[in-house]
Enzyme design. Structure first.
Site, PDB file in Angstrom:
ATOM      1  N   GLY A  72       0.811  -1.218   0.000  1.00 27.48           N
ATOM      2  CA  GLY A  72       0.000   0.000   0.000  1.00 27.48           C
ATOM      3  C   GLY A  72       0.843   1.266   0.000  1.00 27.48           C
ATOM      4  CG  ASN A 152      -5.279   4.372   8.806  1.00 26.40           C
ATOM      5  OD1 ASN A 152      -5.621   5.375   8.182  1.00 26.40           O
ATOM      6  ND2 ASN A 152      -4.208   4.346   9.565  1.00 26.40           N
ATOM      7  CD  GLN A 180      -7.362  -0.242   7.285  1.00 24.60           C
ATOM      8  OE1 GLN A 180      -8.175  -1.085   7.653  1.00 24.60           O
ATOM      9  NE2 GLN A 180      -6.088  -0.291   7.630  1.00 24.60           N
ATOM     10  CB  SER A 200      -2.003  -3.221   1.206  1.00 26.14           C
ATOM     11  OG  SER A 200      -1.019  -3.998   1.843  1.00 26.14           O
ATOM     12  CG  HIS A 202      -0.185  -6.503   5.095  1.00 25.40           C
ATOM     13  ND1 HIS A 202      -0.345  -6.089   6.396  1.00 25.40           N
ATOM     14  CD2 HIS A 202       0.255  -5.423   4.408  1.00 25.40           C
ATOM     15  CE1 HIS A 202       0.006  -4.811   6.488  1.00 25.40           C
ATOM     16  NE2 HIS A 202       0.366  -4.383   5.288  1.00 25.40           N
ATOM     17  CB  THR A 238      12.103 -10.561 -10.764  1.00 27.12           C
ATOM     18  OG1 THR A 238      13.212 -10.441 -11.652  1.00 27.12           O
ATOM     19  CG2 THR A 238      11.478 -11.936 -10.899  1.00 27.12           C
ATOM     20  CB  CYS A 326       4.801   5.203  19.962  1.00 23.03           C
ATOM     21  SG  CYS A 326       3.577   4.660  21.119  1.00 23.03           S
TER      22      CYS A 326
HETATM   23  C1  LIG Z   1      -1.783  -0.184   6.014  1.00 22.52           C
HETATM   24  C2  LIG Z   1      -2.130   1.027   5.233  1.00 22.52           C
HETATM   25  C3  LIG Z   1      -1.245   1.527   4.261  1.00 22.52           C
HETATM   26  C4  LIG Z   1       0.111   0.918   4.013  1.00 22.52           C
HETATM   27  O1  LIG Z   1       0.037  -0.346   3.411  1.00 22.52           O
HETATM   28  P1  LIG Z   1       1.304  -1.330   3.476  1.00 22.52           P
HETATM   29  O2  LIG Z   1       0.957  -2.441   2.549  1.00 22.52           O
HETATM   30  O3  LIG Z   1       1.425  -1.770   4.892  1.00 22.52           O
HETATM   31  O4  LIG Z   1       2.477  -0.551   2.998  1.00 22.52           O
HETATM   32  C5  LIG Z   1      -1.637   2.637   3.555  1.00 22.52           C
HETATM   33  N1  LIG Z   1      -2.829   3.220   3.753  1.00 22.52           N
HETATM   34  C6  LIG Z   1      -3.699   2.770   4.672  1.00 22.52           C
HETATM   35  C7  LIG Z   1      -5.023   3.450   4.846  1.00 22.52           C
HETATM   36  C8  LIG Z   1      -3.377   1.659   5.449  1.00 22.52           C
HETATM   37  O5  LIG Z   1      -4.233   1.223   6.374  1.00 22.52           O
END
Ligand SMILES: *Cc1c(COP(=O)(O)O)cnc(C)c1O
Length: 397
Positions: A72, A152, A180, A200, A202, A238, A326
């Protein structure tokens, strides 16, 4: 690790078993480089293109509009930098919001140092951008509007279709960070008039380190990484074949389960919100009650430090997060909670609980009990709380 109650799905999700199963052959038998020409490599190439097809279908895009990235953050960086660079002759003004993820905010700061101007739109107390304020911020030299689909931290859903329409009426490109929202809501990039969109793997039961950027056919782009001819010569390197296959498998799974899962999570979320608000005094819900991600709840508890609550919840095996980021040593209140107008005290006493496909009612109830117990304990030891009670007592005399 079965002993944890995991309520931090906005931070990351566990890779689904069927996603891992889909990935493994591409780390073992089918290890060919998709750019090679022999038959072994054809399997890898086909697998990447199959994943692209599944993802394109999910958001009503064309296959050639999906570009795989390293996540992301990369998608956000690429979208902003490439559009800014491509259109700088037309104008150097970008509009975004005060509540974006840092992947957007810090990219904007970088662009500001390179001579671009950025307007950071305020949001109201529920976290909504006002279409009226957006219209007023548009200038002759505005080339891009970037507004996140869903926040988020507080889960607020923006009026994306309306923003897309406003952008297009004025010939401005519209990017949305949908990290999100993707796989939690139905998204149609054509109907919503989205030109670029980040997602993203994950965050939706896929692996870490893979994402995509949707780029509408007519959007001018420049490469983000320079090198080989991968991804239509726009993103060299790649391909992360196993990651891409896993992302595709996760999206295929979400396509089947999205509506059912969202409904289940909404019920659990509302139960969680109702119980916390009615059973823990001096508490507020951050974000909108209705227009929020189905899996997101974000609270502020008066008279406590969110950081302390997180430590106590962790000791009970509950994984949650604060609204605050933090920074080494000092705890800065979250920029999102500040933008919705929370005073520092409330912004520091925040707790974000984000549900997932496996979350159960029992876990929610156990979490509510733990929150009740720990908030009461923390307030017991709080001078501010004692002060507050003493003043209340004075008033009642
Ligand atoms: C987690 C998140 C990202 C970053 O994504 P990654 O794959 O962890 O780099 C960007 N934008 C939002 C709103 C997110 O919640």
């Amino acid at each position: 690790m079965g002993e944890f109650i995991y309520l931090d799905h906005a931070a990351t999700t566990q890779t689904a078993p069927e996603v891992l199963d889909a990935m493994l052959p591409y780390l073992q038998e089918y290890y060919g480089n998709p750019s090679s020409s022999y038959r072994l490599a054809v399997s890898s190439r086909k697998a990447v293109e199959k994943a692209r097809g599944v993802i394109a279908d999910m958001i009503h895009a064309k296959e050639q509009e999906i570009f795989f990235t390293g996540g992301g953050t990369e998608s956000d960086n690429w979208a902003l930098k490439a559009v800014a660079e491509s259109l700088q002759k037309k104008g150097r003004h970008i509009i975004t919001t005060q509540i974006e993820h840092h992947a957007i905010l810090h990219t904007c700061e970088y662009l500001e140092k390179r001579g671009f101007e950025v307007t950071y739109l305020p949001v109201n107390e529920q976290g909504f951008v006002s279409p009226h304020t957006l219209k007023q911020a548009i200038r002759k030299d505005t080339v891009l509007i970037s507004v996140m689909f869903a926040n988020n931290e507080i889960g607020t859903l923006q009026p994306v279709s309306q923003i897309g329409q406003i952008a297009h009426e004025r010939g401005i490109l519209f990017h949305t960070d949908a990290v999100q929202a993707f796989c939690q809501m139905s998204i149609d990039v054509r109907e919503m008039q989205i030109d670029l969109m980040s997602a993203s793997g994950h965050k939706c039961y896929g692996p870490k380190g893979v994402g995509f950027l949707y780029v509408g056919e007519r959007v001018p782009m420049t490469p983000f990484l320079h090198g080989g001819a991968q991804e239509r010569k726009l993103r060299a390197g790649t391909e992360n074949v196993a990651g891409i296959v896993g992302f595709g498998a996760a999206v295929a799974m979400c396509k089947k389960t999205l509506l059912e899962r969202a409904e289940k999570e909404r019920v659990l979320r509302d139960h969680l919100i109702d119980r916390i608000l009615s059973e823990v005094p001096y508490t507020r819900l951050n974000g909108s009650r209705k227009m929020r991600l189905p899996n997101n709840a974000n609270f502020s508890f008066q008279f406590i430090e969110g950081e302390n609550l997180l430590v106590l919840l962790d000791m009970d095996g509950i994984c949650a997060s604060g609204g605050s980021a933090c920074t080494t040593g000092s705890t800065e209140p979250s920029h999102v909670l500040k933008a919705i107008g929370l005073p520092d005290g409330l912004a520091n006493g925040s707790l974000r609980l984000t549900l997932g496909a496996g979350t159960s009612m029992e876990e929610i109830d156990r979490t509510v009990e733990a929150v009740k117990k720990h908030v009461a304990k923390l307030r017991d030891g709080s001078v501010v709380y004692e002060d507050f009670l003493a003043r209340q007592w004075d008033h009642s005399l």
